[in-house]
Design a protein around this motif. Structure first.
Motif, PDB file in Angstrom:
ATOM      1  N   LEU A   1      17.307   4.064 -12.466  1.00  0.00           N
ATOM      2  CA  LEU A   1      16.208   4.956 -12.814  1.00  0.00           C
ATOM      3  C   LEU A   1      15.044   4.156 -13.395  1.00  0.00           C
ATOM      4  CD1 LEU A   1      18.111   7.944 -14.490  1.00  0.00           C
ATOM      5  CD2 LEU A   1      17.328   7.732 -12.125  1.00  0.00           C
ATOM      6  N   ALA A   2      13.816   4.517 -12.974  1.00  0.00           N
ATOM      7  CA  ALA A   2      12.613   3.859 -13.481  1.00  0.00           C
ATOM      8  C   ALA A   2      11.413   4.773 -13.272  1.00  0.00           C
ATOM      9  CB  ALA A   2      12.397   2.522 -12.775  1.00  0.00           C
TER      10      ALA A   2
ATOM     11  N   PRO B   1       6.989  10.889 -14.140  1.00  0.00           N
ATOM     12  CA  PRO B   1       8.402  11.286 -14.202  1.00  0.00           C
ATOM     13  C   PRO B   1       9.288  10.205 -13.580  1.00  0.00           C
ATOM     14  CG  PRO B   1       7.237  12.527 -12.513  1.00  0.00           C
ATOM     15  CD  PRO B   1       6.200  11.763 -13.265  1.00  0.00           C
ATOM     16  N   ILE B   2      10.549  10.271 -13.896  1.00  0.00           N
ATOM     17  CA  ILE B   2      11.485   9.216 -13.489  1.00  0.00           C
ATOM     18  C   ILE B   2      11.858   9.346 -12.012  1.00  0.00           C
ATOM     19  CG2 ILE B   2      13.866   8.412 -13.838  1.00  0.00           C
ATOM     20  CD1 ILE B   2      13.465   9.024 -16.821  1.00  0.00           C
ATOM     21  N   SER B   3      11.932   8.206 -11.338  1.00  0.00           N
ATOM     22  CA  SER B   3      12.369   8.148  -9.947  1.00  0.00           C
ATOM     23  C   SER B   3      13.643   7.309  -9.858  1.00  0.00           C
ATOM     24  CB  SER B   3      11.274   7.535  -9.059  1.00  0.00           C
ATOM     25  OG  SER B   3      10.097   8.328  -9.094  1.00  0.00           O
ATOM     26  N   CYS B   4      14.288   7.351  -8.702  1.00  0.00           N
ATOM     27  CA  CYS B   4      15.539   6.624  -8.492  1.00  0.00           C
ATOM     28  C   CYS B   4      15.314   5.519  -7.463  1.00  0.00           C
ATOM     29  CB  CYS B   4      16.632   7.581  -8.015  1.00  0.00           C
ATOM     30  SG  CYS B   4      18.278   6.830  -7.903  1.00  0.00           S
TER      31      CYS B   4
ATOM     32  N   ASP C   1      12.868  11.854  -3.642  1.00  0.00           N
ATOM     33  CA  ASP C   1      11.434  12.073  -3.827  1.00  0.00           C
ATOM     34  C   ASP C   1      10.961  11.460  -5.133  1.00  0.00           C
ATOM     35  OD1 ASP C   1      11.222  13.483  -1.436  1.00  0.00           O
ATOM     36  OD2 ASP C   1      11.714  15.392  -2.411  1.00  0.00           O
ATOM     37  N   GLU C   2       9.721  10.988  -5.139  1.00  0.00           N
ATOM     38  CA  GLU C   2       9.151  10.412  -6.349  1.00  0.00           C
ATOM     39  C   GLU C   2       9.147  11.441  -7.470  1.00  0.00           C
ATOM     40  OE1 GLU C   2       5.286   7.786  -7.804  1.00  0.00           O
ATOM     41  OE2 GLU C   2       5.400   8.536  -5.725  1.00  0.00           O
ATOM     42  N   GLY C   3       9.577  10.989  -8.654  1.00  0.00           N
ATOM     43  CA  GLY C   3       9.631  11.870  -9.807  1.00  0.00           C
ATOM     44  C   GLY C   3      10.871  12.741  -9.883  1.00  0.00           C
ATOM     45  N   ARG C   4      11.763  12.589  -8.900  1.00  0.00           N
ATOM     46  CA  ARG C   4      12.995  13.392  -8.869  1.00  0.00           C
ATOM     47  C   ARG C   4      14.228  12.499  -9.060  1.00  0.00           C
ATOM     48  NH1 ARG C   4      13.442  18.417  -9.666  1.00  0.00           N
ATOM     49  NH2 ARG C   4      15.068  18.677  -8.089  1.00  0.00           N
TER      50      ARG C   4
ATOM     51  N   ALA D   1       0.824  -1.208   0.000  1.00  0.00           N
ATOM     52  CA  ALA D   1       0.000   0.000   0.000  1.00  0.00           C
ATOM     53  C   ALA D   1       0.859   1.259   0.000  1.00  0.00           C
ATOM     54  CB  ALA D   1      -0.933  -0.009   1.214  1.00  0.00           C
ATOM     55  N   ALA D   2       2.043   1.167   0.618  1.00  0.00           N
ATOM     56  CA  ALA D   2       2.923   2.324   0.698  1.00  0.00           C
ATOM     57  C   ALA D   2       3.606   2.565  -0.638  1.00  0.00           C
ATOM     58  CB  ALA D   2       3.964   2.112   1.792  1.00  0.00           C
ATOM     59  N   SER D   3       3.815   3.831  -0.951  1.00  0.00           N
ATOM     60  CA  SER D   3       4.541   4.198  -2.162  1.00  0.00           C
ATOM     61  C   SER D   3       5.367   5.437  -1.857  1.00  0.00           C
ATOM     62  CB  SER D   3       3.583   4.460  -3.327  1.00  0.00           C
ATOM     63  OG  SER D   3       2.739   5.553  -3.033  1.00  0.00           O
ATOM     64  N   GLY D   4       6.231   5.789  -2.794  1.00  0.00           N
ATOM     65  CA  GLY D   4       7.054   6.972  -2.602  1.00  0.00           C
ATOM     66  C   GLY D   4       8.375   6.652  -1.925  1.00  0.00           C
ATOM     67  N   ARG D   5       9.011   7.668  -1.450  1.00  0.00           N
ATOM     68  CA  ARG D   5      10.350   7.557  -0.877  1.00  0.00           C
ATOM     69  C   ARG D   5      10.390   6.529   0.261  1.00  0.00           C
ATOM     70  NH1 ARG D   5      13.901  12.918   0.185  1.00  0.00           N
ATOM     71  NH2 ARG D   5      15.948  11.938   0.487  1.00  0.00           N
ATOM     72  N   GLY D   6      11.346   5.610   0.169  1.00  0.00           N
ATOM     73  CA  GLY D   6      11.510   4.589   1.196  1.00  0.00           C
ATOM     74  C   GLY D   6      10.650   3.365   1.017  1.00  0.00           C
ATOM     75  N   ALA D   7       9.689   3.379   0.073  1.00  0.00           N
ATOM     76  CA  ALA D   7       8.810   2.234  -0.146  1.00  0.00           C
ATOM     77  C   ALA D   7       9.489   1.205  -1.054  1.00  0.00           C
ATOM     78  CB  ALA D   7       7.487   2.695  -0.755  1.00  0.00           C
ATOM     79  N   GLU D   8       8.950  -0.030  -1.010  1.00  0.00           N
ATOM     80  CA  GLU D   8       9.497  -1.133  -1.787  1.00  0.00           C
ATOM     81  C   GLU D   8       8.761  -1.259  -3.124  1.00  0.00           C
ATOM     82  OE1 GLU D   8       8.790  -4.063   1.278  1.00  0.00           O
ATOM     83  OE2 GLU D   8      10.956  -4.243   1.619  1.00  0.00           O
ATOM     84  N   TYR D   9       9.507  -1.609  -4.169  1.00  0.00           N
ATOM     85  CA  TYR D   9       8.959  -1.684  -5.523  1.00  0.00           C
ATOM     86  C   TYR D   9       9.491  -2.922  -6.244  1.00  0.00           C
ATOM     87  CZ  TYR D   9       7.191   3.138  -5.323  1.00  0.00           C
ATOM     88  OH  TYR D   9       6.502   4.286  -4.991  1.00  0.00           O
ATOM     89  N   ARG D  10       8.785  -3.286  -7.321  1.00  0.00           N
ATOM     90  CA  ARG D  10       9.265  -4.281  -8.274  1.00  0.00           C
ATOM     91  C   ARG D  10       9.568  -3.580  -9.591  1.00  0.00           C
ATOM     92  NH1 ARG D  10      11.058  -8.674  -5.722  1.00  0.00           N
ATOM     93  NH2 ARG D  10       9.460  -9.715  -4.478  1.00  0.00           N
TER      94      ARG D  10
END
Length: 568
Positions: free
Chosen positions: A235-236, A243-246, A292-295, A207-216
């Motif tokens: 980058l993805a 926008p692209i996040s790191c 930050d997301e998108g940065r 459910a969490a997203s953004g900085r510090g969250a886990e992704y696939r």
């Protein structure tokens, strides 16, 4: 009849002994003076010890071995399991252990004191004269630290292994390792330097997203440097039009299983053969968003700013290594009844090469001071001065463009001093020549760097004015340098389209002015005047336009320039 021994055809004479048993630091007066000037005198004893070690024949031999025995990719285990592991020659791991032992992966961050960046840059310069491929994972690890430090929870888990001065070559989950390396993955097939065209997707695991969250992550990277690293910054996008996040993408997931990073193949490169560069696909790879997301682009550009400084140092080191080999050869080789170094035209070539290396050395060490000031400002919460900020933001990409470009021509000229012996792989000159293009291409090609210079000038006009005012104050005793600064000022005032078309000329002029000023400040007046006469002044030698090495006017003492450059 008894067999006869074959007749002796000739005895071997006039062949140059290998350059070894010399101290890379002690024989470089320009570097030693810069270490003192830029606030790193406290590290000079360590640099002297390191310089002596790097001149030992058994250490020099590591470079050749690491490039002869290239890394090998093993995609599957004997049982058919996907492992994507790499095998390196022991010489590669020995080189990384030497770099790590000197703290060149973290010195300004684990020893935050005045001059720490200058100390680290000087040490990196020494090691880069030995071998280039081993620098890549070390540079990326170094450059990742200031980015990861902003992610407090993640960095707390990584700091000890990032700062460790022990090289751990094992391919294992991080919990079982004594140290770690970090790489980066930006470019994709369709974009190259245009990372904003990247298509790799990242989907939140919960459910969490953004900085510090886990992704696939699902996607690919066309150049994925050092795939054996314990983690990469990647980058993805979190959506088709997002926008692209790191993301921090570890080699092993938190449960200890191998992450879904599929190494497709290793790149078959012109040079940098000891280092593995790869193409990879992410098949649902685990990652953590950082920044930050998108940065994502600004986040990873901070990392790139440090790697670009290392590109400058690496190219300056290649030139220095080629120079000392050329001077050593000329001091021993006889042609036409005289040693090469005693022949006026050869002295001119060597003196000109020496000027190039000295100018590159004072430049990267001055940039180190600017980065030191940036780190100090971050620790104390104060602001950088306008001039220091301009050195870091404006001059660094210009230096990356110019010094890396010069290394290509320089290594070819130094190879020519050796003649045919320089063109064979048994000596170091062919390897230096093949290494020379990589820094000019990696971390932004020449055009990208020059456009970065323009953007930096436009965004920081206050810093640009402070920089030029500082240089004008130093140039008062040199009319030719004053004229060159006037020409630079006129270029800056050109219309935008004209300025972009002439960005290479502007960046070149900016760097040459900076180098001339720094040589004057270093007290190398004769060297500075020879540099200005051959690079900036309009004269019979053609100035900096279309010139070749070996055009230093006879009014300068060529022999003294050579003796100062390499006093071993």
């Amino acid at each position: 009849m008894e067999p006869q021994a074959p007749p002796a055809t000739h005895e071997i004479t006039n062949q140059v002994p290998p350059l070894e048993h010399y101290n890379l630091y002690e024989c470089d007066p320009t570097l030693r003076a810069a270490v003192e000037r830029e606030g790193a005198a406290w590290h000079a004893p360590s640099l002297a010890l390191d310089g002596a070690m790097l001149g030992k024949p058994e250490v020099i031999a590591l470079a050749g071995a690491a490039n002869r025995h290239e890394p090998e990719l093993f995609t599957f285990s004997p049982r058919g399991e996907r492992i994507d592991t790499l095998e390196f020659h022991p010489s590669w791991h020995r080189l990384l252990a030497l770099l790590r032992h000197e703290g060149l992966h973290a010195l300004p961050f684990d020893t935050p004191r005045s001059g720490a960046m200058a100390a680290r840059c000087a040490g990196y310069f020494l090691h880069a004269q030995l071998e280039s491929g081993s620098l890549c994972p070390l540079t990326m690890t170094f450059a990742s630290i200031p980015v990861l430090q902003r992610e407090h929870m993640l960095f707390a888990q990584l700091a000890e292994k990032l700062f460790s001065r022990e090289h751990d070559p094992s391919d294992a989950p991080l919990a079982r390792k004594r140290s770690m390396m970090v790489g980066m993955g930006m470019t994709e097939k369709q974009g190259g330097s245009d990372v904003r065209t990247n298509q790799t997707r990242a989907s939140a695991l919960g459910a969490a997203s953004g900085r510090g969250a886990e992704y696939r992550l699902v996607g690919h990277k066309w150049f994925f440097s050092a795939p054996q690293c314990d983690a990469h910054l990647v980058l993805a996008r979190t959506g088709t039009d997002a926008p692209i996040s790191c993301f921090y993408v570890p080699r092993y997931t938190p449960d200890g299983t191998r992450n879904a990073i599929r190494v497709q193949r290793l790149k078959d490169k012109l040079g940098n053969r000891s280092n593995a560069s790869s193409e990879v696909e992410f098949a649902g790879a685990y990652g953590i968003m950082i920044g930050d997301e998108g940065r994502g682009v600004p986040t990873i550009i901070e990392m790139a700013n440090y790697t670009r400084l290392d590109c400058v140092i690496g190219s300056a080191a290649l030139m220095r290594a080629a120079l000392v080999q050329a001077i050593h050869h000329a001091r021993h080789r006889v042609a036409f009844s005289r040693k090469l170094v005693d022949q006026p035209l050869m002295r001119n070539v060597l003196a000109d090469l020496a000027l190039e290396t000295e100018a590159a050395t004072v430049l990267f060490m001055r940039l180190a001071r600017a980065f030191d000031a940036h780190l100090a400002a971050g620790r104390t919460g104060t602001a950088e001065s306008d001039a220091e900020r301009a050195w870091r933001r404006i001059v660094t990409p210009a230096a990356k463009f110019w010094v890396c470009k010069r290394a290509l021509e320089f290594t070819g000229e130094a190879m020519e001093v050796w003649g045919g012996n320089g063109y064979v792989e048994e000596g170091p000159m062919a390897r230096f020549y093949r290494e020379a293009p990589v820094n000019s291409i990696w971390e932004g090609s020449g055009n990208v760097m020059c456009l970065d210079v323009l953007r930096a000038l436009e965004r920081d006009t206050q810093g640009a004015h402070a920089l030029l005012a500082e240089w004008r104050a130093d140039a008062q005793g040199s009319p030719a340098l004053v004229a060159a600064l006037d020409a630079l000022q006129a270029s800056l005032a050109a219309p935008p389209e004209e300025r972009e078309a002439g960005a290479r000329a502007l960046a070149q002029q900016l760097v040459l002015c900076a180098q001339a000023v720094l040589l004057l400040r270093a007290g190398l007046n004769d060297h500075a005047q020879a540099f200005i006469a051959t690079r900036l002044a309009t004269s019979s030698t053609g100035g900096s336009c279309g010139r070749v090495y070996g055009t230093v006017p006879a009014t300068f003492d060529h022999g003294a320039l050579i003796a100062h450059a390499f006093n071993a």
